[in-house]
Design a protein around this motif. Sequence first.
Motif, short mmCIF file in Angstrom:
data_model
loop_
_atom_site.label_atom_id
_atom_site.label_comp_id
_atom_site.label_asym_id
_atom_site.label_seq_id
_atom_site.Cartn_x
_atom_site.Cartn_y
_atom_site.Cartn_z
N LEU A 250 18.04 13.24 87.22
CA LEU A 250 19.23 13.97 87.68
C LEU A 250 19.75 14.77 86.32
CD1 LEU A 250 21.45 14.88 89.63
CD2 LEU A 250 22.50 12.82 89.29
N ARG A 251 19.97 13.92 85.29
CA ARG A 251 20.57 14.39 84.33
C ARG A 251 19.99 13.62 82.91
NH1 ARG A 251 23.51 13.55 80.03
NH2 ARG A 251 25.15 15.15 79.21
N PRO A 252 18.93 14.45 82.26
CA PRO A 252 18.38 13.82 80.89
C PRO A 252 19.38 13.31 80.22
CG PRO A 252 17.16 15.71 81.70
CD PRO A 252 18.42 15.64 82.64
N PHE A 253 19.19 12.13 79.49
CA PHE A 253 19.95 11.88 78.27
C PHE A 253 19.47 12.62 77.02
CE2 PHE A 253 20.49 7.70 80.82
CZ PHE A 253 22.05 7.95 81.22
N ARG A 254 20.65 12.93 76.57
CA ARG A 254 20.20 13.88 75.27
C ARG A 254 20.07 12.78 73.97
NH1 ARG A 254 23.74 16.04 71.26
NH2 ARG A 254 25.30 15.18 72.61
N THR A 255 21.19 11.68 73.93
CA THR A 255 21.02 10.86 72.73
C THR A 255 20.47 9.57 73.04
OG1 THR A 255 23.15 10.22 72.89
CG2 THR A 255 22.85 12.36 71.79
N ILE A 256 21.01 8.77 74.13
CA ILE A 256 20.54 7.47 74.41
C ILE A 256 19.06 7.02 74.13
CG2 ILE A 256 20.44 5.74 75.90
CD1 ILE A 256 23.13 6.88 77.29
N PRO A 257 18.05 7.73 74.30
CA PRO A 257 16.66 7.35 74.28
C PRO A 257 16.28 7.47 72.65
CG PRO A 257 16.86 8.80 75.91
CD PRO A 257 18.03 9.05 75.26
N TYR A 258 16.93 8.15 72.07
CA TYR A 258 16.57 8.13 70.47
C TYR A 258 17.47 7.60 69.39
CZ TYR A 258 14.56 11.89 73.46
OH TYR A 258 13.96 12.47 74.60
N ASP A 259 18.52 6.74 69.90
CA ASP A 259 19.52 6.28 68.95
C ASP A 259 19.38 4.78 69.30
OD1 ASP A 259 21.86 4.85 67.79
OD2 ASP A 259 22.72 6.82 67.97
N MET A 260 18.98 3.94 68.44
CA MET A 260 18.79 2.56 68.61
C MET A 260 19.78 1.83 68.88
SD MET A 260 16.94 -0.30 66.29
CE MET A 260 18.41 -0.46 65.34
N ARG A 261 21.11 2.29 68.36
CA ARG A 261 22.48 1.60 68.76
C ARG A 261 22.66 2.05 69.91
NH1 ARG A 261 25.92 4.76 64.59
NH2 ARG A 261 24.58 6.46 65.50
N LYS A 262 22.57 3.07 70.67
CA LYS A 262 22.89 3.35 72.07
C LYS A 262 21.98 2.67 73.00
CE LYS A 262 25.65 7.68 71.71
NZ LYS A 262 25.72 9.14 72.01
N SER A 263 20.66 2.83 72.70
CA SER A 263 19.57 2.18 73.60
C SER A 263 19.91 0.78 73.77
CB SER A 263 18.25 2.67 73.27
OG SER A 263 17.76 2.01 72.05
N LEU B 59 28.28 6.69 81.67
CA LEU B 59 27.01 6.90 81.07
C LEU B 59 26.94 8.20 80.57
CD1 LEU B 59 24.93 4.93 83.72
CD2 LEU B 59 25.29 4.34 81.42
N VAL B 60 27.37 9.27 81.21
CA VAL B 60 27.34 10.53 80.76
C VAL B 60 28.05 10.74 79.79
CG1 VAL B 60 27.81 13.07 81.35
CG2 VAL B 60 26.58 11.71 82.96
N ALA B 61 29.30 10.13 79.47
CA ALA B 61 30.18 10.31 78.45
C ALA B 61 29.77 9.74 77.17
CB ALA B 61 31.67 9.81 78.89
N PHE B 62 29.05 8.50 77.50
CA PHE B 62 28.57 7.71 76.42
C PHE B 62 27.25 8.50 75.63
CE2 PHE B 62 25.60 4.03 75.26
CZ PHE B 62 26.23 3.70 73.99
N GLY C 283 32.10 6.99 67.14
CA GLY C 283 33.28 6.18 67.51
C GLY C 283 32.99 5.37 68.90
N PHE C 284 31.59 5.15 69.09
CA PHE C 284 31.35 4.25 70.42
C PHE C 284 30.97 3.00 70.13
CE2 PHE C 284 27.49 6.72 68.51
CZ PHE C 284 26.62 5.41 68.28
N GLU C 285 31.49 2.40 69.21
CA GLU C 285 31.28 1.12 68.65
C GLU C 285 31.80 0.05 69.56
OE1 GLU C 285 32.90 3.06 66.70
OE2 GLU C 285 31.90 3.28 64.83
N ASN C 286 32.98 0.28 70.47
CA ASN C 286 33.63 -0.68 71.29
C ASN C 286 33.19 -0.19 72.92
OD1 ASN C 286 34.79 -1.90 69.35
ND2 ASN C 286 36.51 -0.60 69.19
#
Length: 239
Positions: free
Chosen positions: A78-91, A122-125, A131-134
Amino acid sequence: MLIKTRGIVLNYLKYRETSIIARVYTEQRGVQSYIVNGVRKAKPPGRIALFQPFTLLDLVAYVSPRGGLTRLSEFRCLRPFRTIPYDMRKSSVVLFLSEVVSRVLREEEENAALFEYLYHALVAFDEQEEGFENFALVFLLHLSHYLGFGPDSGRQITEQVAFATDANLPATSRPTVLRFQEFEHFFDELLRDEGPASVPNGRVRRELLTILLRYYQLHVENMGDVRSLDVLSDVLAEL
């Protein structure tokens, strides 16, 4: 009967040689399990990636009046993630949160408000550059309100956890009560969500997540331990 619905992948199990059983939180039917045929074949490649945790899907699904396992007729991202799959912290955060959500969401019924919260969080993340540490802490605090046990204050969290942890000790010898009180103001800041909380480092975030998971366990029957917290802890140490 077929229905068209949005879905959020929770997890999947391998099924037979090339298929999976995917557990999905759907907009129209709540938690559902689907047999998805052939997605583990070498060709066409990449289809199994659509069933990684928290992938957002458009589905056409069969509905059985008896409930239980059904199949997907169609599915697409529905909406491909732009950063989550490529950022180890986010994934790592997504892996952790998807395990928590898969343990606490069990209802096979529509909850539009909860679905919208999960989807937009999830979209916002994914869109957040810094600033997504928390994020994991804020996500779980907000989720608890949709589940019916959201706290009004940090004190409510720490006291419930401390007294439950030390239930067999006399009231005059509860060392964890004072220890947990050190974290109340962090939870208060996160609950207000008025800006970045003053959580100083990854060690404190780990402590806060551990307390918050214990709070969840007090309210969700048979929730069990969240194994991916250990994986996330290594990442938190660097944030």
